[in-house]
Design a protein around this motif. Structure first.
Motif, PDB file in Angstrom:
ATOM      1  N   CYS A  48      29.947  24.294  37.301  1.00 44.40           N
ATOM      2  CA  CYS A  48      31.334  24.663  37.361  1.00 44.40           C
ATOM      3  C   CYS A  48      31.828  24.467  38.694  1.00 44.40           C
ATOM      4  N   GLU A  49      30.980  24.543  39.643  1.00 45.15           N
ATOM      5  CA  GLU A  49      31.387  24.532  41.035  1.00 45.15           C
ATOM      6  C   GLU A  49      31.701  22.844  41.266  1.00 45.15           C
ATOM      7  N   ALA A  50      30.790  22.185  40.741  1.00 42.10           N
ATOM      8  CA  ALA A  50      30.814  20.695  40.909  1.00 42.10           C
ATOM      9  C   ALA A  50      32.208  19.990  40.310  1.00 42.10           C
ATOM     10  N   LEU A  51      32.547  20.990  39.012  1.00 44.00           N
ATOM     11  CA  LEU A  51      33.933  20.318  38.373  1.00 44.00           C
ATOM     12  C   LEU A  51      35.016  21.036  39.072  1.00 44.00           C
ATOM     13  N   SER A  52      34.910  22.047  39.841  1.00 47.67           N
ATOM     14  CA  SER A  52      36.047  22.553  40.250  1.00 47.67           C
ATOM     15  C   SER A  52      36.870  21.806  41.043  1.00 47.67           C
ATOM     16  N   PRO A  53      38.195  21.761  41.048  1.00 45.02           N
ATOM     17  CA  PRO A  53      38.934  20.772  42.154  1.00 45.02           C
ATOM     18  C   PRO A  53      38.888  21.490  43.525  1.00 45.02           C
ATOM     19  N   ASP A  54      38.672  22.643  43.516  1.00 44.14           N
ATOM     20  CA  ASP A  54      38.551  23.336  44.956  1.00 44.14           C
ATOM     21  C   ASP A  54      37.066  23.824  45.300  1.00 44.14           C
ATOM     22  N   LYS A  55      36.319  23.155  44.293  1.00 42.14           N
ATOM     23  CA  LYS A  55      34.831  23.808  44.608  1.00 42.14           C
ATOM     24  C   LYS A  55      34.464  25.358  44.488  1.00 42.14           C
ATOM     25  N   LEU A  56      35.225  25.796  43.610  1.00 45.02           N
ATOM     26  CA  LEU A  56      35.121  27.391  43.688  1.00 45.02           C
ATOM     27  C   LEU A  56      33.789  27.889  42.766  1.00 45.02           C
ATOM     28  N   VAL A  57      33.396  28.719  43.339  1.00 44.30           N
ATOM     29  CA  VAL A  57      32.043  29.168  43.054  1.00 44.30           C
ATOM     30  C   VAL A  57      32.132  30.396  42.134  1.00 44.30           C
ATOM     31  N   PRO A  58      31.508  30.314  40.799  1.00 48.61           N
ATOM     32  CA  PRO A  58      31.865  31.550  39.776  1.00 48.61           C
ATOM     33  C   PRO A  58      31.175  32.597  40.310  1.00 48.61           C
ATOM     34  N   LEU A  59      31.849  33.644  39.970  1.00 56.80           N
ATOM     35  CA  LEU A  59      31.040  34.967  40.244  1.00 56.80           C
ATOM     36  C   LEU A  59      30.173  35.342  38.818  1.00 56.80           C
ATOM     37  N   LYS A  60      28.807  35.255  39.150  1.00 59.02           N
ATOM     38  CA  LYS A  60      27.913  35.543  38.102  1.00 59.02           C
ATOM     39  C   LYS A  60      27.197  36.898  37.739  1.00 59.02           C
ATOM     40  N   ILE A  61      27.435  37.399  36.636  1.00 63.34           N
ATOM     41  CA  ILE A  61      26.905  38.884  36.522  1.00 63.34           C
ATOM     42  C   ILE A  61      25.855  38.759  35.304  1.00 63.34           C
ATOM     43  N   ILE A  62      24.586  39.270  35.509  1.00 65.38           N
ATOM     44  CA  ILE A  62      23.734  39.185  34.466  1.00 65.38           C
ATOM     45  C   ILE A  62      24.036  40.448  33.660  1.00 65.38           C
ATOM     46  N   ALA A  63      24.190  40.183  32.342  1.00 66.47           N
ATOM     47  CA  ALA A  63      24.516  41.683  31.634  1.00 66.47           C
ATOM     48  C   ALA A  63      24.120  41.189  30.349  1.00 66.47           C
ATOM     49  N   ASP A  64      23.968  42.265  29.444  1.00 71.51           N
ATOM     50  CA  ASP A  64      23.828  42.228  28.030  1.00 71.51           C
ATOM     51  C   ASP A  64      25.025  42.878  27.425  1.00 71.51           C
ATOM     52  N   ILE A  65      25.886  42.346  26.633  1.00 70.78           N
ATOM     53  CA  ILE A  65      26.968  42.842  25.944  1.00 70.78           C
ATOM     54  C   ILE A  65      26.617  44.036  25.015  1.00 70.78           C
ATOM     55  N   GLN A  66      25.438  44.200  24.601  1.00 71.94           N
ATOM     56  CA  GLN A  66      25.079  45.359  24.167  1.00 71.94           C
ATOM     57  C   GLN A  66      24.925  46.730  24.735  1.00 71.94           C
ATOM     58  N   ASN A  67      24.835  46.572  25.942  1.00 75.68           N
ATOM     59  CA  ASN A  67      24.772  47.827  26.969  1.00 75.68           C
ATOM     60  C   ASN A  67      25.819  48.104  27.509  1.00 75.68           C
ATOM     61  N   GLU A  68      26.275  49.440  27.274  1.00 73.85           N
ATOM     62  CA  GLU A  68      27.645  50.066  27.707  1.00 73.85           C
ATOM     63  C   GLU A  68      27.832  49.855  29.123  1.00 73.85           C
ATOM     64  N   LYS A  69      26.706  50.326  29.802  1.00 73.89           N
ATOM     65  CA  LYS A  69      26.323  50.190  31.328  1.00 73.89           C
ATOM     66  C   LYS A  69      26.676  48.783  31.810  1.00 73.89           C
ATOM     67  N   ASP A  70      26.168  47.753  31.266  1.00 74.39           N
ATOM     68  CA  ASP A  70      26.207  46.429  31.646  1.00 74.39           C
ATOM     69  C   ASP A  70      27.865  45.995  31.480  1.00 74.39           C
ATOM     70  N   ILE A  71      28.536  46.466  30.481  1.00 74.50           N
ATOM     71  CA  ILE A  71      29.985  46.296  30.348  1.00 74.50           C
ATOM     72  C   ILE A  71      30.923  46.559  31.178  1.00 74.50           C
ATOM     73  N   GLU A  72      30.452  47.836  31.645  1.00 71.22           N
ATOM     74  CA  GLU A  72      31.051  48.561  32.666  1.00 71.22           C
ATOM     75  C   GLU A  72      30.793  47.937  34.126  1.00 71.22           C
ATOM     76  N   LYS A  73      29.807  47.322  34.124  1.00 70.40           N
ATOM     77  CA  LYS A  73      29.639  46.611  35.488  1.00 70.40           C
ATOM     78  C   LYS A  73      30.232  45.436  35.648  1.00 70.40           C
ATOM     79  N   ILE A  74      30.090  44.798  34.458  1.00 70.47           N
ATOM     80  CA  ILE A  74      30.927  43.348  34.311  1.00 70.47           C
ATOM     81  C   ILE A  74      32.666  43.440  34.820  1.00 70.47           C
ATOM     82  N   ILE A  75      33.176  44.658  34.402  1.00 66.28           N
ATOM     83  CA  ILE A  75      34.777  45.130  34.823  1.00 66.28           C
ATOM     84  C   ILE A  75      34.645  45.392  36.113  1.00 66.28           C
TER      85      ILE A  75
END
Length: 257
Positions: A48-75
């Protein structure tokens, strides 16, 4: 097209989610990408960084969508980092096989938690921020939400539920300026079937059968889905909401076989 927009994509470490992340990056979006596999997520982030016109680095979040706490952490992490959210792509999902005679409650619960409950809760937490930005939501469903197929009962039920979820919240959120749509892919070449337990030989044979069961004579490609997702999330689709859009080579138009 998405310059200055913050886009959150779940299940972005592989398949449709990974390709969608790359597509949004090409279009200038600031990305939040989530997934369970750190190594894969790191690789997608580099793409994604290589493809981005402005070389924007994505925010990465390791999370399991089954886990409520992980979902809360995402937001929480997304808002702390970007202070806003413009587009939510509920892509994370799993496939499982089984009939009413062979499936288990455990399989049903696992599939429903991932494919329905997770997107439900993440959307609930995202809604206040999307109302502020007048943003939109794209849910990644399946042709299995529109048509019945044997030996995938829990999966079909989960995707039908996701489609109804899409329509209901589209009606609820339209007065507040939020559009909500779903894409319904047919067979797309990813590793989801292999992760669901198919052997490599079974999967190869399955893809061959798609030449007969799909009017266009082949399964789909992830890019053919990601381009529809970015369209639905864009201003070009400003008058579209509550839609379940098939990306299936005409499969849903055929008589059952």
């Amino acid at each position: 097209m998405f310059s200055g927009k913050v886009v959150l994509i779940t299940g972005a470490s592989s398949g449709i989610g990974a390709e969608t992340a790359r597509e949004f990056s090409r279009l200038g979006a600031s990305l939040v990408i989530t997934g369970r596999n750190k190594e894969n997520l790191d690789m997608v982030s580099q793409n994604c960084e290589a493809l981005s016109p402005d070389k924007l680095v994505p925010l990465k979040i390791i999370a399991d969508i089954q886990n409520e706490k992980d979902i809360e952490k995402i937001i929480e992490t997304t808002i702390q980092h970007f202070k806003k959210l413009d587009v939510l792509v509920n892509n994370a999902g799993i496939l499982g096989t089984g009939t009413i005679e062979t499936t288990s409650l455990q399989q049903f619960d696992t599939i429903m938690e991932t494919n329905v409950r997770g997107p439900y809760y993440l959307t609930m937490l995202s809604a206040p921020y999307l109302i502020i930005s007048k943003g939109n939501i794209v849910n990644v469903s399946s042709i299995a939400g529109l048509r019945s197929f044997p030996n995938s009962l829990a999966y079909c039920v989960s995707k039908a539920a996701l489609d109804q979820f899409t329509r209901c919240i589209a009606l609820e959120l339209a007065p507040k300026g939020i559009r909500v749509n779903a894409v319904n892919p047919g067979v797309i070449i990813t590793d989801i079937h292999l992760r669901a337990g198919m052997s490599k030989r079974e999967y190869d044979e399955y893809l061959v059968r798609c030449k007969e069961s799909y009017p266009i004579g082949r399964p789909g490609d992830t890019k053919e889905v990601s381009s529809v997702i970015t369209f639905l999330a864009s201003d070009a689709a400003s008058n579209i909401t509550g839609v379940t859009l098939s990306v299936d080579g005409g499969r849903q138009a055929m008589c059952p076989q």
